[in-house]
Design an enzyme around this catalytic site. Structure first.
Site, PDB file in Angstrom:
ATOM      1  N   SER A  42       0.858  -1.180   0.177  1.00  0.00           N
ATOM      2  CA  SER A  42       0.135  -0.008  -0.041  1.00  0.00           C
ATOM      3  C   SER A  42       0.833   1.421   0.006  1.00  0.00           C
ATOM      4  O   SER A  42       2.015   1.270   0.569  1.00  0.00           O
ATOM      5  CB  SER A  42      -1.157   0.020   1.263  1.00  0.00           C
ATOM      6  N   TYR A  80      -0.915  -0.387  10.002  1.00  0.00           N
ATOM      7  CA  TYR A  80      -1.206  -0.648   8.499  1.00  0.00           C
ATOM      8  C   TYR A  80       0.353  -0.709   7.610  1.00  0.00           C
ATOM      9  O   TYR A  80       0.628  -1.300   6.980  1.00  0.00           O
ATOM     10  CB  TYR A  80      -2.322   0.123   7.966  1.00  0.00           C
ATOM     11  N   LYS A 132       2.455  -3.254   5.663  1.00  0.00           N
ATOM     12  CA  LYS A 132       2.712  -3.247   4.239  1.00  0.00           C
ATOM     13  C   LYS A 132       3.977  -2.918   3.719  1.00  0.00           C
ATOM     14  O   LYS A 132       4.434  -3.236   2.735  1.00  0.00           O
ATOM     15  CB  LYS A 132       1.722  -1.851   3.774  1.00  0.00           C
TER      16      LYS A 132
END
Length: 301
Positions: free
Chosen positions: A149, A162, A166
Site C-alpha cells: 500500500s 497498517y 505493508k
C-alpha cells in the site's frame, strides 16, 4: 492465459479479492477462494462471501473451492494450500490479498490493534507463502503476488500498524524473490487504489476528505485484477522483485530505496561534524512528511 493453473486468493470473498478470483477464473485458472468472512477490522466469521464467489465462478463454467482457514495461523496457511492440493492436485500461484484495518493515531494505538493488523497482513502473507514455497521449489515454478500500500510506501495519518505491515510485505516479497529465483519462482507487490470495505473506513469529516473518497469510489477492483492475471501468467516469468501500483487506468512502477547522497571524511565523523557538514549537505534531498494523497494528487479520470 491461465489454463491449467491453480491459484489461491486470500481475502477472496469481497472487493479486490472477489474481482481477482472472478477474473482469474475467467482466464482459465482453478481458484481457491479463501476468506474467513470477517468485518473490516478482521473480527467475525461468515462463510457466505467465499461461497458466493465460488458459486459465481461455477455458474460461469469455471472451477473453484472455498477455504475458511485463517491466514494469521501457521496451520491455517498450511490448510489453505492443502485445500488447493486436495481439490485440484497442485498449486501454481498465491495472491496474498487478505487484510484488515484498525486505524488510530500512533500515540493512542493499542498493542492489540497493532498486532492484529500485522498478523493478517504481514504474518498472513508469510504463512500462506511459506506453505506454498516447498511445492513451488519442487516443481520449479510458482508465482507470489503480494498486496502492499502507498500508506507504507509513502505514508498516511493514523495507520502506523497498517503502514508497518505493508512495508514489511515489501521486504518479505523481495526476500522471497531473491531466495526462490533459482527455482523459477517470482514474487511481486501491488499497491492498489480501489474502493473496498477497508477504504470505506476513511474518515470523511471535511469536504476535502469527502471529495477524495468520492474519487476512490470510482476506482473499481477489476483494474487491479487485470495486473494480477498478468503477473500470474507464464508471459511474466521474467518479472520479479518489483513494486507496482494501479490507479484506475494508470499502472506505476515504484522506485526502491537506494543511496542518493553520501558523505566521507578520512578522519571519521564526530557528532559535531555530522551536524555541521553532513546534515546541511543532505538537507536539500530530505523527503518531506508526505501522505499518499499528496503524491497522487491528480485526477485519474
Amino acid at each position: 492465459m491461465l489454463d491449467g493453473k491453480v491459484i489461491v486468493v486470500t481475502g477472496g470473498g469481497r472487493g479486490i479479492g472477489r474481482a481477482t478470483c472472478l477474473m482469474l477464473a475467467e482466464h482459465g485458472a482453478k481458484v481457491v477462494v479463501n476468506d474467513i468472512g470477517g468485518g473490516a477490522d478482521g473480527a467475525g466469521n461468515d462463510q457466505a462471501p467465499a461461497d458466493e464467489v465460488v458459486s459465481a465462478i461455477k455458474e460461469a463454467g469455471g472451477e473453484a473451492v472455498s477455504s475458511f482457514d485463517s491466514v494469521t495461523e501457521w496451520d491455517g496457511g498450511q490448510a489453505i494450500i492443502q485445500t488447493a492440493l486436495d481439490t485440484f492436485g497442485q498449486i501454481d500461484c498465491v495472491v496474498n490479498n487478505a487484510g484488515n484495518l484498525r486505524d488510530g493515531i500512533f500515540h493512542k494505538m493499542s498493542e492489540q490493534d497493532f498486532e492484529s493488523v500485522l498478523a493478517v497482513h504481514l504474518k498472513g502473507t508469510f504463512n500462506v507463502s511459506r506453505a506454498a514455497a516447498p511445492h513451488f521449489r519442487q516443481q520449479g515454478s510458482g508465482t507470489f503476488v503480494n498486496m502492499t500500500s502507498t500508506s507504507g510506501l509513502i505514508g498516511n495519518f493514523g495507520q502506523a500498524n497498517y503502514s508497518a505491515a505493508k512495508m514489511g510485505i515489501v521486504g518479505l516479497s523481495k526476500s522471497m524473490a531473491l531466495d526462490m529465483d533459482r527455482f523459477g519462482v517470482t514474487s511481486n507487490c501491488i499497491a492498489p487504489f480501489a474502493w473496498s470495505r477497508l477504504i470505506g473506513s476513511i474518515p470523511t469529516d471535511d469536504e476535502a476528505q469527502k471529495e477524495r473518497v468520492a474519487k476512490i469510489q470510482k476506482m473499481t477492483p477489476d483494474k487491479i485484477s487485470t495486473l494480477v492475471v498478468s503477473l500470474c501468467s507464464d508471459q511474466a516469468k521474467h518479472v520479479t522483485g518489483q513494486i507496482f501500483g494501479v490507479r484506475n487506468n494508470e499502472i506505476f512502477l515504484f522506485s526502491q530505496p537506494r543511496p542518493i547522497r553520501s558523505a566521507h571524511t578520512s578522519e571519521g565523523w564526530t557528532p559535531e561534524t555530522i551536524l555541521s557538514r553532513v546534515m546541511p549537505a543532505f538537507e536539500a534531498d530530505f523527503y518531506p512528511l508526505s501522505r499518499s494523497a499528496d503524491i497522487f494528487s491528480w485526477d485519474p479520470f
